[in-house]
Scaffold this active site. Sequence first.
Site, PDB file in Angstrom:
ATOM      1  N   ARG A 164     -33.868 -11.493  -0.432  1.00  7.46           N
ATOM      2  CA  ARG A 164     -33.869 -10.684  -1.648  1.00  7.46           C
ATOM      3  C   ARG A 164     -35.254 -10.705  -2.278  1.00  7.46           C
ATOM      4  O   ARG A 164     -35.703 -11.727  -2.798  1.00  7.46           O
ATOM      5  CB  ARG A 164     -32.836 -11.203  -2.653  1.00  7.46           C
ATOM      6  CG  ARG A 164     -32.856 -10.411  -3.961  1.00  7.46           C
ATOM      7  CD  ARG A 164     -31.593 -10.545  -4.783  1.00  7.46           C
ATOM      8  NE  ARG A 164     -31.420 -11.862  -5.382  1.00  7.46           N
ATOM      9  CZ  ARG A 164     -30.494 -12.146  -6.297  1.00  7.46           C
ATOM     10  NH1 ARG A 164     -29.650 -11.194  -6.700  1.00  7.46           N
ATOM     11  NH2 ARG A 164     -30.387 -13.366  -6.789  1.00  7.46           N
ATOM     12  N   ASP A 443     -28.618 -19.214 -12.546  1.00 11.17           N
ATOM     13  CA  ASP A 443     -29.900 -18.583 -12.256  1.00 11.17           C
ATOM     14  C   ASP A 443     -30.269 -17.681 -13.417  1.00 11.17           C
ATOM     15  O   ASP A 443     -29.655 -17.751 -14.484  1.00 11.17           O
ATOM     16  CB  ASP A 443     -29.877 -17.853 -10.909  1.00 11.17           C
ATOM     17  CG  ASP A 443     -28.976 -16.620 -10.894  1.00 11.17           C
ATOM     18  OD1 ASP A 443     -28.442 -16.234 -11.968  1.00 11.17           O
ATOM     19  OD2 ASP A 443     -28.793 -16.034  -9.816  1.00 11.17           O
TER      20      ASP A 443
END
Length: 522
Positions: A164, A443
């Site tokens: 990603r 996160d």
Amino acid sequence: MSDLALTERAAPAETAGMDDILTPEARAFLEALHRRFDARRRALLAERQERQRRFDAGELPDFRSDTRAIRESDWSVGAIPPDLLDRRVEITGPTDRKMIVNALNSGARVFMADFEDATAPTFANMLAGQANLRDRWRGSLDFDDPASGRHYALAPDPAVLMVRPRGWHLDERHFTVDGAAIAGGLFDFGLYVWHNAAASIEAGSGPYFYLPKLESMEEAALWSDVFAFAEQKLGLARGTIKATVLIETITAAFEMDEILHALKENIVGLNCGRWDYIFSYIKRLGRTPERLTPDRAAMKMDKAFLAAYSLKLIETCHRRGAFAMGGMAAQIPVKGDEAANEAAFDKVRADKRREAANGHDGTWVAHPALVPVAMEVFENAFPGPNQLHRRIDSGVTREDMLRLHEGPRTEAGVRGNIRVAIRYIAAWIGGRGAVPLYNLMEDAATAEICRTQLWHWLRFEAPLDDGRPLGHKLFDAILADELAALRALGEPHIEEAATIFTELVTSATLEEFLTLPAYRLL
């Protein structure tokens, strides 16, 4: 020409190993990507702000009238590579060496190596991550843990690797082209595909990506053109690069057919990025008191706008021959507390049973201990590696996708948001992007929910469940209390994080991403 703009604070540690990754050839490729695509990227970011102005004026997201033909016609995405046909459990995490080895060995079908929300983008982190991923394809990925003395090496039959890159909004200030910072996404994508496309294909896999934070089909079309450009430069057949798009913004949720169509040569699926989706809902629509959300914990995937968009994603993907991936299970085990672990695992099982029953082809977990838990659910839910054949009629309407979650707003919710956001930002400033907090792996997305929700509540003095409005006086008192407790923990960067957090929450305007002002401190 490109330039490596290293700050004094960053330079000594961050130049280590740089020449192995930023070779002259790789740098030339990055320069070409920037010159070809950056102006278009910046124009699309400006369009986000124009769209926000329309939302602020009272407009609400809707399915586009100008793309009706795409939604109503019959077409399918391109072929899915054999090693991506079974994605029942995917594990995600940052690109540090130990994490990569453990994730690839976890038993998950896919590991998503994350340069975005799970990584603090110090230049050292970004370069070390690229070197680690290159070593995976070179066959030299191992790790000696100095703390335990253990040796970690890649096992036979590791998980399929996906990467990603950063979202379109983030720059990589350490690499400039013609005086301008390159897009973080182009930097991450460009280095990985340059160094690893051929090796991954030779190993029977390929250059596979997850694309974050897209807000429109035009932003997806930009990635499609980036992929086509890279394939041509690297001598790859069109469609060799494969991607899954995270549907984690409310505007993208109304353009899922269009995003699949814009990327149809390269795309293999969509994913429910549930935490960022909550953040996006608040950020894009949270300028009025009518959209006040309840506590973060009260917003579940089986209710209101989250349930609606999940079902709509499954319906859309399977109609087009694409994977419909479920969302994250962020629980992490607690050492020595089997009762707490079993209770957490039961929550994971229930969430994954819902996903599999609804039609998702696979799901995400944040910790290797959850891989067998989620895998058992999906293996028992349907025969074979996926449910691509399964068509559903969701019946989801625009109103369903905008329906607000119900539930209380509590002082405990305020306090939890403060603690998670400040501790996460502090860890991020210190170079860590995936942080275990209160038995969950957090996160940037969860920190974004916390601070945007508090901004929204504070702006409209949202009533708490005990009748008190959350005005500045009450918020300041709670913040002072929580800060005292956080300072007592002795963790680094708490003061810097508290300053950023307070400015974000009390500002008259809502900052697009907390990582933008925080990046200045890295």
